[in-house]
Design an enzyme around this catalytic site. Structure first.
Site, PDB file in Angstrom:
ATOM      1  N   HIS A 180      67.854  19.270  79.402  1.00 59.21           N
ATOM      2  CA  HIS A 180      67.411  18.107  80.180  1.00 59.21           C
ATOM      3  C   HIS A 180      67.981  18.166  81.603  1.00 59.21           C
ATOM      4  O   HIS A 180      67.236  18.098  82.592  1.00 59.21           O
ATOM      5  CB  HIS A 180      67.862  16.819  79.470  1.00 59.21           C
ATOM      6  CG  HIS A 180      67.481  15.563  80.180  1.00 59.21           C
ATOM      7  ND1 HIS A 180      66.421  14.780  79.791  1.00 59.21           N
ATOM      8  CD2 HIS A 180      67.999  14.946  81.273  1.00 59.21           C
ATOM      9  CE1 HIS A 180      66.310  13.739  80.613  1.00 59.21           C
ATOM     10  NE2 HIS A 180      67.263  13.820  81.519  1.00 59.21           N
ATOM     11  N   GLU A 181      69.280  18.315  81.686  1.00 62.81           N
ATOM     12  CA  GLU A 181      69.916  18.300  83.014  1.00 62.81           C
ATOM     13  C   GLU A 181      69.450  19.485  83.860  1.00 62.81           C
ATOM     14  O   GLU A 181      69.297  19.367  85.076  1.00 62.81           O
ATOM     15  CB  GLU A 181      71.443  18.282  82.890  1.00 62.81           C
ATOM     16  CG  GLU A 181      72.014  17.044  82.173  1.00 62.81           C
ATOM     17  CD  GLU A 181      71.518  15.717  82.727  1.00 62.81           C
ATOM     18  OE1 GLU A 181      71.209  15.632  83.927  1.00 62.81           O
ATOM     19  OE2 GLU A 181      71.416  14.750  81.938  1.00 62.81           O
TER      20      GLU A 181
ATOM     21  N   HIS B 141      66.388  18.699  85.760  1.00 69.41           N
ATOM     22  CA  HIS B 141      66.696  18.004  87.022  1.00 69.41           C
ATOM     23  C   HIS B 141      67.213  18.997  88.066  1.00 69.41           C
ATOM     24  O   HIS B 141      66.833  18.958  89.237  1.00 69.41           O
ATOM     25  CB  HIS B 141      67.813  16.978  86.799  1.00 69.41           C
ATOM     26  CG  HIS B 141      67.379  15.731  86.100  1.00 69.41           C
ATOM     27  ND1 HIS B 141      66.343  14.945  86.547  1.00 69.41           N
ATOM     28  CD2 HIS B 141      67.855  15.108  84.982  1.00 69.41           C
ATOM     29  CE1 HIS B 141      66.204  13.889  85.735  1.00 69.41           C
ATOM     30  NE2 HIS B 141      67.100  13.977  84.779  1.00 69.41           N
TER      31      HIS B 141
HETATM   32 ZN    ZN Z   1      67.429  12.620  83.223  1.00 67.69          ZN
END
Ligand code: ZN
Length: 502
Positions: free
Chosen positions: A266-267, A270
């Site tokens: 997830h990170e 980003h």
């Molecule tokens: Zn997030």
């Protein structure tokens, strides 16, 4: 003033603001990863001083004039004008707050985020409650000074996080999700195969998880020369305002080893977004993306549409088996993939499967709405959280640490109105995926261990544009149509049919 002089002054303004943000970026990164507990009050004082300087600089009539001039001059480059307009938009949110109150709210926020950490670690909601009250008061105070009517508070917060969204639109979105996903979940759980997920809760040392996260960073093309990976109470990504410094954190549970892997995926979604921004946007307020929804679309894309796909594990399962031989050598890859994706409503959002995930968001959305319509008090939150958890997930958190205190957001770091963008971003992501599939064999790229092909598509259509387009425009340009929730629903139906019925 000539066009050239005006631009020189404007670019100096951008650099000045960027330098102030850079200092805060470093302070916040340090606070969440390394700083000693006792540094909390001193840091808050220093952040208050910095905020006072920045406030004075932003409100200096000369600087306000400069921004107005740049944003209105037709002989100035469109991106510079847009940047000036965005600075003004942010300034207008705080313009009428007396400086003293503004600085106090910055100091409060700095402290609240650390108190939240402490309260979460010690399961102490009563410790956190007065600070949450203070934070809420500060948020409401800022809205009041913005001249927002009280009945519009929540809608304005939603719009601040995702331009163009309000509670009416989110209600519609969440109603569709409930109508489609509740029956799908029931069908899978009642009629589908049984999936034993006990292996996910076996012991997996932190060191081995770290080794896997490093491996995934390579797989995802996260540039470690322009990044750092550390540990924090709640995982997050933070960037200094340039693609050359984009950092993220992971947290490790030794009794849930896939949790850190999915959180890292997830990170990294980003982080790659930020690392692929147009370098020319560095040091300006256009760096990054246009909204929280687009940001979460990229993290959820990497986490779910790549990291939870069968193709991904067909390629990388052997590495995971190498790291955890005793645990996985007798488990086939398709079975592992099923276990990783099994429907298992839990109290914890970060551990949620793709189907129950949006219900975590609906729970928080309804509570925030209640808070801002003054129907819910801070004192009532833990109990209402438990009730809604039972209603939407069928699970009660064991304690407040795993319930109302589980997320970093209300602890001052992110704030209110953000949660719905996770669900919306996930749905945006499915639409991006459908568009990508028309041009790229996604599974093939994953199997060839060539995520750079996927990254390139995302860069061209989304990342490189930074904050220069609205979320709506990005969706239109990248996918050829406005937001359409069907792609998300269809993706989930197809995927969960494979998991439970094939
Ligand atoms: Zn997030």
């Amino acid at each position: 003033m000539s066009n050239t002089n005006l631009l020189q002054e404007f670019h100096a303004y951008q650099r000045k603001i960027a330098s102030k943000r850079y200092v805060n970026f470093l302070i916040n990164w340090d606070a969440a990863t390394e700083a000693p507990k006792k540094s909390m009050l001193y840091r808050a004082q220093m952040q208050g001083e910095l905020a006072a300087d920045q406030f004075a600089y932003q409100m200096d009539p000369k600087n306000l004039d400069l921004l107005e001039n740049v944003s209105n001059r037709s002989d100035i480059d469109e991106l510079d004008r847009l940047s000036a307009k965005k600075y003004l938009k942010e300034i207008n949110k705080i313009r009428n707050i007396p400086q003293k109150e503004y600085v106090q709210s910055v100091q409060n926020r700095s402290i609240i985020s650390r108190v939240w950490e402490e309260a979460k670690q010690t399961n102490d909601y009563p410790l956190f409650a007065p600070y949450l009250d203070k934070f809420l008061n500060d948020v409401k105070m800022a809205l009041y000074y913005r001249d927002v009517k009280q009945q519009d508070y929540f809608d304005v917060l939603l719009d601040d996080n995702e331009e163009g969204m309000d509670s009416k639109k989110y209600d519609l979105f969440f109603d569709t999700i409930k109508a489609e996903l509740v029956p799908l979940m029931k069908k899978c759980l009642l009629q589908g195969r049984e999936i034993d997920d006990s292996l996910l809760y076996a012991y997996g040392s932190k060191a081995k998880q770290e080794e896997m996260v490093r491996y995934l960073a390579d797989v995802c093309y996260y540039d470690l020369k322009a990044g750092v990976i550390k540990t924090s109470v709640h995982p997050f990504t933070s960037s200094a305002g340039t693609p050359d410094d984009v950092r993220f954190t992971v947290r490790y549970h030794e009794n849930y080893f896939t949790g850190s892997l999915m959180a890292a995926m997830h990170e990294m979604g980003h982080a790659i977004h930020a690392q692929q921004c147009d370098p020319a946007s560095a040091g300006t307020n256009l760096f990054g993306g246009p909204s929280a929804g687009i940001a979460e679309s990229q993290s959820r894309f990497n986490e779910n549409y790549i990291g939870r796909s069968l193709a991904f594990w067909q390629t990388h399962y052997s590495k995971l088996q190498q790291v955890y031989p005793e645990l996985l050598n007798n488990v086939g890859v398709t079975d592992f993939w099923r276990v990783l994706n099994r429907i298992k409503p839990t109290a914890n959002r970060l551990e949620a499967d793709e189907l129950s995930y949006p219900f975590h968001i609906i729970l928080r959305y309804e509570l925030e709405r209640g808070i801002f319509s003054n129907q819910i008090s801070v004192k009532e939150l833990p109990e209402l959280w438990r009730q809604k958890s039972l209603e939407y997930l069928g699970v009660m958190p064991n304690n407040d640490s795993e319930g109302v205190l589980q997320d970093v957001h209300w602890g001052g770091n992110v704030g209110f109105g953000y949660f719905p963008t996770y669900a919306l971003g996930t749905a945006y992501g499915a639409q991006f995926r459908a568009a990508m599939l028309r041009e790229l064999e996604i599974d093939q790229a994953i199997r060839d261990n060539r995520l750079d092909r996927i990254n390139s598509w995302l860069k061209e259509k989304i990342h490189f544009h930074c904050g220069s387009k609205t979320p709506e425009q990005i969706l239109l340009d990248a996918t050829g149509e406005a937001f359409n929730v069907r792609y998300y629903i269809d993706y989930l139906k197809e995927k969960y049919d494979m998991i439970y019925f094939h």
